[in-house]
Design an enzyme around this catalytic site. Structure first.
Site, mmCIF file in Angstrom:
data_model
loop_
_atom_site.group_PDB
_atom_site.id
_atom_site.type_symbol
_atom_site.label_atom_id
_atom_site.label_comp_id
_atom_site.label_asym_id
_atom_site.label_seq_id
_atom_site.Cartn_x
_atom_site.Cartn_y
_atom_site.Cartn_z
ATOM 1 C CG ASP A 95 29.829 111.106 14.209
ATOM 2 O OD1 ASP A 95 29.301 111.827 15.085
ATOM 3 O OD2 ASP A 95 29.848 111.415 13.004
ATOM 4 N N PRO A 108 22.805 93.257 21.634
ATOM 5 C CG PRO A 108 24.041 91.747 20.375
ATOM 6 C CD PRO A 108 23.263 93.020 20.255
#
Length: 575
Positions: free
Chosen positions: A374, A319
């Site tokens: 990360d 999305p």
């Protein structure tokens, strides 16, 4: 090839791993001195240095093996025999799980990440049922038989710090009062505490981490305990906060934080303890959080395989607004996204593929202050073809054909990143109620400010480049335009010289490649009237060049803002 040669190669790989992890522990062991001496610049250098050891030693071992074997090193059946010898070496080895990942890395380096399967690598551990043990006592256990004050006095006395406490009696009292307020009658003289002996160091704090066992009328409950310790201007220690709920402890181990420095000769035993403490964290997250990020990568891949085996949905485009540099896809049922670099970028993106990869490397090595996600980087990642719709595959092949190979039953992507899935900030803002919108705008502004204070300028600050976590924290995740704050030139737009200047569509002033005009941020950030009003109330200073210049001055003088992974409500001294 003889069995002796197979064993020699296996020993060479394990010796290379030992050398790497020995250096890893040496740098980690220096964390206490850096903390006590308040050597914050060295903290960042040590983190970067420690991250570099793994790939460096993989390269050394790979070169050794290639020299030892000559042209014969490409014999896959031989390396399978080496793997068998290696497994035997790990039977009583304390760091067996990370040593297996190291073997995988050496193998992949030799064969350039090709022909990876369950037989040739430790896709799954050879000792899945082994319970990891610690070479020394991992924890200390405290009982409150002599009272809670005595318990926490002993906790603070037993820490390895060489510095004195600013006011130990005060801190003990504050900890107890806070826990009584949070836990009520269950926190009493029947309470016990099990604390990890080694502190967890990160940035300017040392964290004492353990678990509290409560006994309330014979009903036992175990909860986490985290005590962040800070260092004042006189180099005296004090406990800054007290965290005792799973969700709050989970944030401290979050994916947008720098890796901890914690001395762990047997990390598996430490991770096992932590996983009981914070059950909503996976092994991949915990290994990564303590700095074993390469093994965290292995665990993440294993968790992905398990998820595939227990789901049947198809991959879809993630999305959000499609990126100019990267294409992103995911499984609707999965908590991570897969990011690939497009072959060609949008015309306005004047960067190279190598630059994009360098930016992602920069983020991994930098202090992420809880505001940059990360990632784990993979090569020649294999997917099952039937999990991709024809539409998604066509889309990926249209934007990145050079890195995608399709067979009858597999899709192999030669390079991708895995990253925690979040709600794109632009979507979150559209759907948020008034209270959530206010919190989100405040979080967004704080994210930019905290990144800037950590010497990171996001570059492209459009809402689509940020995400919202399950804890409703705003995190940046589009790195192709990031720069160091110290590289930028923040300017105020000059006053127009003439009426023609004011009406001109082009700037009447020179603009350098590193020039940034914060006044212009309003144009693309404040389109929504509600967002505009909230932004002007909460973070209007982001539109002033002098604000950014003041941050640059702080960074130049070595003054880094204190950003801690816990809310003010947990602090023992309210400010």
């Amino acid at each position: 090839m003889t069995a002796a040669m197979e064993q020699l190669v296996a020993h060479t790989i394990l010796q290379g791993f030992d050398a790497m992890y020995g250096r890893f522990l040496d740098v980690t062991a220096g964390a206490q001195e850096r903390f006590e001496q308040q050597d914050w610049s060295s903290v960042h250098l040590a983190l970067k240095k420690r991250i570099s050891f793994y790939d460096h030693h993989v390269g050394l071992v790979t070169s050794q093996i290639q020299i030892m074997l000559g042209e014969r090193y490409a014999n896959r059946s031989f390396l399978m025999a080496v793997k068998s010898s290696y497994e035997n070496l790990l039977l009583d080895y304390p760091r067996y799980e990370i040593a297996e990942s190291f073997f995988n890395s050496v193998y992949c380096r030799i064969f350039e990440h090709r022909n990876i399967n369950r037989d040739k690598l430790f896709v799954h551990s050879s000792q899945e049922n082994r319970i990891p043990t610690y070479p020394t006592q991992l924890t200390r256990i405290y009982h409150a038989h002599s009272g809670l004050t005595s318990l926490f006095d002993r906790v603070l006395d037993d820490t390895p710090f060489t510095q004195v406490w600013e006011d130990k009696q005060r801190d003990t009292k504050l900890i107890i009062n806070h826990l009584k307020q949070e836990l009520g009658a269950a926190f009493n003289d029947e309470t016990s505490l099990e604390l990890i002996r080694e502190p967890f160091y990160r940035n300017k704090a040392a964290y004492l981490i353990g678990k509290i066992t409560l006994n309330h009328d014979g009903q036992y409950q175990t909860i986490p305990l985290v005590l962040p310790v800070l260092n004042n201007s006189n180099k005296q220690l004090y406990v800054d906060a007290c965290i005792c709920h799973v969700n709050d402890a989970s944030i401290i181990f979050g994916f947008a934080r720098s890796y901890f420095m914690v001395y762990a000769p047997a990390p598996g035993a430490l991770v096992r303890f932590l996983s009981n403490l914070i059950p909503n964290k996976t092994n991949a997250e915990l290994y990564t959080a303590i700095g074993c990020q390469k093994h965290g990568k292995t665990e993440l891949y294993r968790e992905f395989l398990t998820h595939l085996d227990n789901s049947d949905d198809q991959f879809v485009t993630a999305p959000g607004i499609k990126g100019m540099v990267m294409s992103v896809f995911t499984l609707p049922s999965y908590d991570f996204v897969f990011k690939i670099i497009k072959d060609k970028f949008a015309p306005q993106k004047d960067i190279s593929h190598a630059t994009v990869k360098e930016k992602y490397k920069l983020v991994k090595e930098h202090d992420r202050v809880g505001r940059m996600a990360d990632t784990q980087e993979y090569r020649h990642f294999t997917f099952e073809r039937h999990r991709f719709s024809d539409e998604l595959l066509a889309e990926l092949l249209a934007v990145a054909p050079s890195i995608i190979k399709v067979t009858s039953d597999q899709i192999i992507i030669s390079h991708l990143y895995m990253e925690r899935r979040m709600i794109p900030f632009n979507i979150y803002v559209e759907q948020a109620n008034d209270d959530d919108l206010r919190d989100a705008v405040d979080e967004y502004g704080k994210a930019i400010k905290q990144l800037a204070a950590a010497n990171i300028f996001p570059g492209d600050m459009l809402f689509k480049n940020f995400g919202v976590t399950r804890h409703k924290r705003v995190v940046f995740y589009d790195y192709d335009e990031i720069s160091y704050m110290t590289e930028m030139n923040f300017r105020k737009i000059p006053e127009p010289r003439t009426p023609e200047d004011e009406m001109s569509a082009e700037p009447w002033y020179s603009v350098g490649i590193y020039d940034v005009f914060p006044e212009e941020f309003r144009t693309f950030l404040l389109i929504n009237p509600k967002v505009k009003a909230l932004f002007n109330e909460l973070h209007s200073d982001l539109f002033e060049a002098k604000y950014w210049q003041s941050l640059q001055q702080n960074i130049t003088h070595g003054q880094y803002e204190d950003v801690y992974p816990y809310r003010g409500v947990h602090r023992l001294r309210k400010t």
